[in-house]
Write an enzyme that holds these catalytic residues in place. Structure first.
Site, mmCIF file in Angstrom:
data_model
loop_
_atom_site.group_PDB
_atom_site.id
_atom_site.type_symbol
_atom_site.label_atom_id
_atom_site.label_comp_id
_atom_site.label_asym_id
_atom_site.label_seq_id
_atom_site.Cartn_x
_atom_site.Cartn_y
_atom_site.Cartn_z
ATOM 1 N N TYR A 1 47.710 46.554 19.444
ATOM 2 C CA TYR A 1 48.161 46.904 20.787
ATOM 3 C C TYR A 1 47.252 46.311 21.846
ATOM 4 O O TYR A 1 46.156 45.814 21.538
ATOM 5 C CB TYR A 1 48.240 48.428 20.946
ATOM 6 C CG TYR A 1 46.895 49.109 21.102
ATOM 7 C CD1 TYR A 1 46.035 49.252 20.014
ATOM 8 C CD2 TYR A 1 46.477 49.595 22.337
ATOM 9 C CE1 TYR A 1 44.801 49.864 20.162
ATOM 10 C CE2 TYR A 1 45.237 50.206 22.491
ATOM 11 C CZ TYR A 1 44.405 50.335 21.402
ATOM 12 O OH TYR A 1 43.186 50.925 21.550
ATOM 13 N N LYS B 1 42.175 45.040 17.523
ATOM 14 C CA LYS B 1 42.659 46.166 18.336
ATOM 15 C C LYS B 1 43.839 46.819 17.610
ATOM 16 O O LYS B 1 45.006 46.675 17.982
ATOM 17 C CB LYS B 1 43.025 45.698 19.752
ATOM 18 C CG LYS B 1 42.996 46.850 20.757
ATOM 19 C CD LYS B 1 42.962 46.340 22.176
ATOM 20 C CE LYS B 1 43.275 47.394 23.213
ATOM 21 N NZ LYS B 1 42.351 48.522 23.273
ATOM 22 N N GLU C 1 29.497 51.075 20.690
ATOM 23 C CA GLU C 1 30.291 51.126 21.920
ATOM 24 C C GLU C 1 30.664 52.588 22.121
ATOM 25 O O GLU C 1 30.013 53.476 21.566
ATOM 26 C CB GLU C 1 31.521 50.207 21.823
ATOM 27 C CG GLU C 1 32.422 50.514 20.636
ATOM 28 C CD GLU C 1 33.593 49.550 20.502
ATOM 29 O OE1 GLU C 1 34.065 48.999 21.508
ATOM 30 O OE2 GLU C 1 34.066 49.373 19.357
ATOM 31 N N LEU D 1 34.959 46.394 19.702
ATOM 32 C CA LEU D 1 36.079 45.684 20.297
ATOM 33 C C LEU D 1 35.517 44.861 21.464
ATOM 34 O O LEU D 1 34.821 45.414 22.328
ATOM 35 C CB LEU D 1 37.127 46.674 20.830
ATOM 36 C CG LEU D 1 38.336 45.970 21.431
ATOM 37 C CD1 LEU D 1 39.229 45.398 20.336
ATOM 38 C CD2 LEU D 1 39.132 46.896 22.326
HETATM 39 N N1 PLP Z 1 36.142 49.658 22.954
HETATM 40 C C1 PLP Z 1 37.148 50.384 22.457
HETATM 41 C C2 PLP Z 1 36.966 51.070 21.148
HETATM 42 C C3 PLP Z 1 38.365 50.483 23.154
HETATM 43 O O1 PLP Z 1 39.389 51.195 22.642
HETATM 44 C C4 PLP Z 1 38.487 49.829 24.407
HETATM 45 C C5 PLP Z 1 39.722 49.902 25.173
HETATM 46 O O2 PLP Z 1 40.693 50.492 24.772
HETATM 47 C C6 PLP Z 1 37.399 49.116 24.887
HETATM 48 C C7 PLP Z 1 36.236 49.030 24.138
HETATM 49 C C8 PLP Z 1 37.478 48.397 26.204
HETATM 50 O O3 PLP Z 1 38.281 47.251 26.091
HETATM 51 P P1 PLP Z 1 39.070 46.696 27.347
HETATM 52 O O4 PLP Z 1 38.039 46.372 28.371
HETATM 53 O O5 PLP Z 1 39.753 45.488 26.831
HETATM 54 O O6 PLP Z 1 40.000 47.765 27.786
#
Ligand code: PLP
Length: 295
Positions: free
Chosen positions: A33, A148, A181, A206
């Site tokens: 997603y 993702k 994270e 991610l």
């Molecule tokens: N880390 C995780 C586990 C996430 O689920 C998300 C966003 O859903 C992020 C980091 C941040 O990613 P983004 O900046 O692409 O939203």
């Protein structure tokens, strides 16, 4: 106004939109997603989101159900049909519908595509101005956090634990104490020497699209930025800690597990980066024919 969703070729009122009970996204979390921020009707970092979506699909050997151009058309259509000014678009692609079996179905099975929209984007200004509290938890996720995937149960459990502790987020820790994270955002700290640090884009995190944008903004603003792992102990001694994400923007962290970060108020670096990120999304105009939709 009822929400309009796109599901496998049809635009429907969301309450009538359905997927099959044998969709592998439902049975195996066999899908990926993206969540994209829409600001003034325009997508933030659309190209980067679609690049990450295509990478996630490749890593799981899921065939893209439509071309990038067709997907951009559908996303634009969902934004328009929902009259989305500030909000988020959610794209999900599952491997498809087949009798339940772990092994992948044959090539004839077409992946499912779902696109939905939600009104409202970014955190409340008052929350970002005050900064947020986070808790820490063991990172119990699989070893491919770079994908993702819709398999988000550990993330949901962590976010729920944060909510129950009246915290905004949960920082996730390895057994060695490294902060990978957070449950829905990337984690950063600022050292006493004002170096900005965030975990490298390995399979342990991610690679957030907002993370990528903030790395660029920070370097352009003249900051020294290091992509290296950091520990909770370092974060507790840091000048600043902050989070980034599509729904988080840039969020100062002022407490970790009830311990204040520095003097317990949002730091100047996080506030500057938050303003610069805001300037970036404010620069997205209402022009619907521009390059922001090109992937
Ligand atoms: N880390 C995780 C586990 C996430 O689920 C998300 C966003 O859903 C992020 C980091 C941040 O990613 P983004 O900046 O692409 O939203």
């Amino acid at each position: 106004m009822s929400h309009i969703a796109y599901v496998n070729g049809r635009y429907l009122p969301q309450k009538h939109a359905q997927i099959h009970i044998e969709d592998r996204g439902h049975q195996f979390a066999d899908g990926v997603y993206e969540v994209i921020c829409i600001w003034h009707g325009r997508p933030a970092d659309y190209t980067a989101h679609i690049a990450r979506l295509n990478r996630s699909l490749r890593e799981l050997a899921i065939r893209p159900p439509v071309s990038n151009a067709a997907l951009a058309f559908i996303v634009k259509e969902v934004v328009g049909r929902n009259r989305l000014d500030k909000g988020t678009v959610y794209i999900q692609i599952n491997r498809g519908v087949a009798p339940r079996a772990h092994v992948f179905p044959g090539a004839a099975v077409k992946p499912s595509l779902i696109v939905t929209a939600k009104h409202g984007a970014g955190p409340a200004d008052a929350v970002a101005r005050a900064g947020v509290k986070v808790i820490t938890l063991p990172d119990t996720r699989w070893k491919r956090c770079d994908i993702k995937s819709v398999g988000l149960l550990p993330n949901a459990l962590a976010k729920q634990a944060a909510a129950e502790a009246k915290a905004y987020e949960a920082l996730l820790l390895t057994p060695e104490g490294t902060v990978t994270e957070a449950s829905v955002s990337n984690a950063w700290m600022v050292t006493p020497e004002r170096t900005i640090v965030t975990h490298p884009a390995t399979s342990s995190i991610l690679a957030g699209v907002t993370r990528g944008r903030v790395l660029k903004i920070a370097r352009e603003a003249g900051y020294v930025v290091e992509e290296r792992p950091f520990t909770l102990a370092e974060a507790l001694k840091a000048k600043e800690v902050f989070l980034t994400g599509t729904t988080t923007f840039v969020m100062p962290v002022v407490r970790i597990d009830e311990q204040p970060v520095a003097n317990g108020v949002p730091g100047t670096v996080a506030c500057e980066l938050r303003q610069r990120y805001q300037d970036y999304i404010d620069s997205l105009t209402a022009d619907v024919s521009g390059s922001a939709w090109d992937a």
